[in-house]
Scaffold this motif. Structure first.
Motif, short mmCIF file in Angstrom:
data_model
loop_
_atom_site.label_atom_id
_atom_site.label_comp_id
_atom_site.label_asym_id
_atom_site.label_seq_id
_atom_site.Cartn_x
_atom_site.Cartn_y
_atom_site.Cartn_z
N UNK A 7 0.83 -1.21 0.00
CA UNK A 7 0.00 0.00 0.00
C UNK A 7 0.87 1.25 0.00
N UNK A 8 1.98 1.22 0.74
CA UNK A 8 2.88 2.37 0.80
C UNK A 8 3.55 2.62 -0.55
N UNK A 14 1.84 6.61 -6.97
CA UNK A 14 0.72 7.46 -7.40
C UNK A 14 1.08 8.93 -7.31
N UNK A 15 1.66 9.32 -6.18
CA UNK A 15 2.03 10.73 -5.99
C UNK A 15 3.09 11.17 -7.00
N UNK A 22 0.57 14.57 -14.13
CA UNK A 22 -0.81 14.97 -13.87
C UNK A 22 -1.77 13.80 -13.81
N UNK A 23 -1.35 12.62 -14.25
CA UNK A 23 -2.22 11.44 -14.26
C UNK A 23 -2.48 10.99 -12.82
N UNK A 24 -3.75 10.85 -12.49
CA UNK A 24 -4.13 10.47 -11.13
C UNK A 24 -4.70 9.05 -11.16
N UNK A 25 -3.96 8.11 -10.59
CA UNK A 25 -4.43 6.74 -10.51
C UNK A 25 -5.47 6.62 -9.41
N UNK A 53 10.31 4.12 -8.30
CA UNK A 53 9.85 5.44 -7.89
C UNK A 53 11.02 6.35 -7.52
N UNK A 54 11.98 5.82 -6.79
CA UNK A 54 13.16 6.59 -6.40
C UNK A 54 14.02 6.92 -7.62
N UNK A 55 14.18 5.94 -8.52
CA UNK A 55 15.02 6.13 -9.70
C UNK A 55 14.45 7.18 -10.65
#
Length: 280
Positions: A7-8, A14-15, A22-25, A53-55
């Motif tokens: 979940x994290x 998503x953020x 601008x795409x919001x899942x 995500x970090x990369x």
């Protein structure tokens, strides 16, 4: 390769996706990530969504590849029909009376079906009304996806893609068959379109002014605030009384100072209003 998404991890990705594109899942869309990003994770030798995500923050190319993979490129020829009839039967005749060059923006053009449909409609109008369009007509077509734009620029489509809204009459008139499963859009339709990469989060000032903007079936992927921002900034690109078309499931709400709805029965457009200083 298989990987699970906590979940994290999902929340962080998503953020990041919304920040960059601008795409919001929505909720419970983990399956989209696993189906669309699996190969990318493998090719980049990453094992978790967190690593990806970090990369993204330090690798611009990777960020672009992720956005490209997560972009929905679902589109049709002459999609929803009514906007194209309004364009051909109502707006083009009125704009032709101005005797000046016309400019149209196809925002989030995906693989090119919308701008090519508009160009076909213009060609049909010119053939039915010789000499009516005295000035040139230019279409600027933009999208965030490099892959989609590459397909659009090439203008070659398989039979399956053409069956999604392209009638046989238009196919034979405006395409050239290159093989059993490849049809190329003719140069007379292609020449009036300029394809450009554009993230709708960025400035539109370099695009210039438009008589008509098609921004359809993309606003549904954005937050309410971002959608409002886009619609206000699109207003700034429209000439006086210019028209905006959005998707059938989209609406222009809470912007009565910027647009007035025009009913065409069937179909609607949103016509730009002049804005008093300070209203923005």
């Amino acid at each position: 390769m298989s990987f699970s998404i906590s979940a994290t991890e999902y929340s962080q990705f998503k953020q990041k996706l919304e920040q960059y594109s601008g795409i919001m899942l929505g909720e419970n869309k983990e399956y989209l990530i696993t189906s669309r990003l699996r190969r990318l994770l493998e090719s980049e030798k990453l094992t978790t969504l967190s690593e990806l995500t970090i990369a993204m923050d330090r690798n611009l190319k990777l960020k672009g590849l992720v956005i490209d993979a997560m972009t929905t490129n679902e589109t049709l020829w002459f999609r929803d029909d009514h906007p194209f009839k309004i364009f051909s039967e109502k707006l083009l005749p009125e704009l032709a009376k101005t005797r000046r060059p016309l400019k149209i923006w196809s925002a989030a053009c995906s693989t090119g079906q919308e701008p090519y449909s508009l160009s076909i409609a213009i060609e049909e109008f010119k053939r039915k009304n010789p000499g009516a369009l005295m000035g040139d007509v230019k279409i600027i077509a933009t999208d965030i996806s490099p892959t989609a734009l590459a397909i659009a620029k090439e203008g070659v489509y398989p039979q399956l893609a053409l069956k999604r809204g392209m009638g046989d009459v238009h196919l034979k008139k405006y395409f050239t068959q290159q093989s059993d499963d490849a049809w190329k859009i003719n140069d007379d339709i292609k020449r009036r379109i300029e394809f450009r990469p554009l993230n709708l989060q960025t400035s539109y000032s370099m695009l210039g002014k438009f008589d008509i903007v098609f921004c359809r079936n993309v606003l549904i992927y954005f937050s309410a605030d971002f959608k409002l921002d886009i619609l206000k900034r699109i207003h700034g690109t429209l000439n006086n009384d210019g028209h905006l078309f959005v998707g059938a499931s989209e609406a222009v709400n809470n912007l009565s100072d910027f647009y007035k709805m025009q009913q065409f029965n069937p179909g609607i457009s949103y016509q730009a209003k002049p804005i008093a200083a300070g209203s923005r």
